[in-house]
Design a protein around this motif. Sequence first.
Motif, mmCIF file in Angstrom:
data_model
loop_
_atom_site.group_PDB
_atom_site.id
_atom_site.type_symbol
_atom_site.label_atom_id
_atom_site.label_comp_id
_atom_site.label_asym_id
_atom_site.label_seq_id
_atom_site.Cartn_x
_atom_site.Cartn_y
_atom_site.Cartn_z
ATOM 1 N N TYR A 76 8.043 7.517 -8.944
ATOM 2 C CA TYR A 76 7.441 7.921 -7.681
ATOM 3 C C TYR A 76 6.050 7.320 -7.506
ATOM 4 O O TYR A 76 5.719 6.783 -6.445
ATOM 5 C CB TYR A 76 7.384 9.457 -7.582
ATOM 6 C CG TYR A 76 6.908 9.924 -6.245
ATOM 7 C CD1 TYR A 76 7.769 9.960 -5.163
ATOM 8 C CD2 TYR A 76 5.586 10.322 -6.056
ATOM 9 C CE1 TYR A 76 7.330 10.371 -3.907
ATOM 10 C CE2 TYR A 76 5.140 10.740 -4.814
ATOM 11 C CZ TYR A 76 6.019 10.765 -3.743
ATOM 12 O OH TYR A 76 5.567 11.168 -2.513
ATOM 13 N N GLU A 77 5.233 7.382 -8.533
ATOM 14 C CA GLU A 77 3.879 6.822 -8.459
ATOM 15 C C GLU A 77 3.922 5.301 -8.275
ATOM 16 O O GLU A 77 3.132 4.744 -7.521
ATOM 17 C CB GLU A 77 3.069 7.195 -9.702
ATOM 18 C CG GLU A 77 2.707 8.668 -9.771
ATOM 19 C CD GLU A 77 1.929 9.151 -8.551
ATOM 20 O OE1 GLU A 77 0.986 8.458 -8.113
ATOM 21 O OE2 GLU A 77 2.270 10.239 -8.033
ATOM 22 N N LYS A 137 4.639 4.347 -4.703
ATOM 23 C CA LYS A 137 3.497 4.465 -3.787
ATOM 24 C C LYS A 137 2.650 3.198 -3.751
ATOM 25 O O LYS A 137 1.885 2.998 -2.819
ATOM 26 C CB LYS A 137 2.657 5.680 -4.141
ATOM 27 C CG LYS A 137 3.394 6.975 -3.860
ATOM 28 C CD LYS A 137 2.609 8.269 -3.972
ATOM 29 C CE LYS A 137 1.500 8.346 -4.927
ATOM 30 N NZ LYS A 137 0.922 9.698 -5.083
ATOM 31 N N ASN A 169 4.857 3.365 1.755
ATOM 32 C CA ASN A 169 4.127 4.547 2.205
ATOM 33 C C ASN A 169 5.046 5.768 2.097
ATOM 34 O O ASN A 169 6.234 5.642 1.764
ATOM 35 C CB ASN A 169 3.561 4.348 3.619
ATOM 36 C CG ASN A 169 4.636 4.173 4.678
ATOM 37 O OD1 ASN A 169 5.670 4.844 4.664
ATOM 38 N ND2 ASN A 169 4.392 3.266 5.623
ATOM 39 N N GLU A 170 4.504 6.933 2.369
ATOM 40 C CA GLU A 170 5.256 8.173 2.205
ATOM 41 C C GLU A 170 6.521 8.199 3.062
ATOM 42 O O GLU A 170 7.582 8.644 2.616
ATOM 43 C CB GLU A 170 4.355 9.365 2.536
ATOM 44 C CG GLU A 170 4.924 10.688 2.102
ATOM 45 C CD GLU A 170 3.908 11.806 2.251
ATOM 46 O OE1 GLU A 170 3.696 12.256 3.393
ATOM 47 O OE2 GLU A 170 3.336 12.212 1.219
#
Length: 150
Positions: free
Chosen positions: A109-110, A113, A117-118
């Motif tokens: 997940y990191e 990023k 973007n989210e």
Amino acid sequence: MQKRLNINTTEPKALKAMIGLETYLSEISISKTLKELIKIRASQINGCAYCIDMHTKDALKNGETEQRIFLLNAWKETNDIYTEEERVLLAITEEVTLIHQNGLSDKAYEKAKEFFNENQIAEIIMAIIAINAWNRIAISGYFQPGQSYI
């Protein structure tokens, strides 16, 4: 394998809901290349011959190379075949497809990023969820490669 019911014709409202999800996915910001990598890799993990056949053909039509398709199930063992962005996408695809093992890791997940973007991460997760649902429909119904079911 014997022929089974076709959820698409037996439960048309379910098909309509899945088509709605596909309509949403056709408009998301991630590229066709990334979407096809998700579809092929998840389908490989799930053993869905129908979806592997369909999405490898689609990927080739969209300009994907045979080499990248052939090596997709061994992407971790390659150095320069897939971009870092694609490698992150493939890691997320595997973790979400195999959600029962460890879930989506903080590491993946990191790393995502750094490239997405989210909203794009949410789009990726929805694309993974969709192909996993299609895999389960196709496998449960014994869908055969090259045949039409919709």
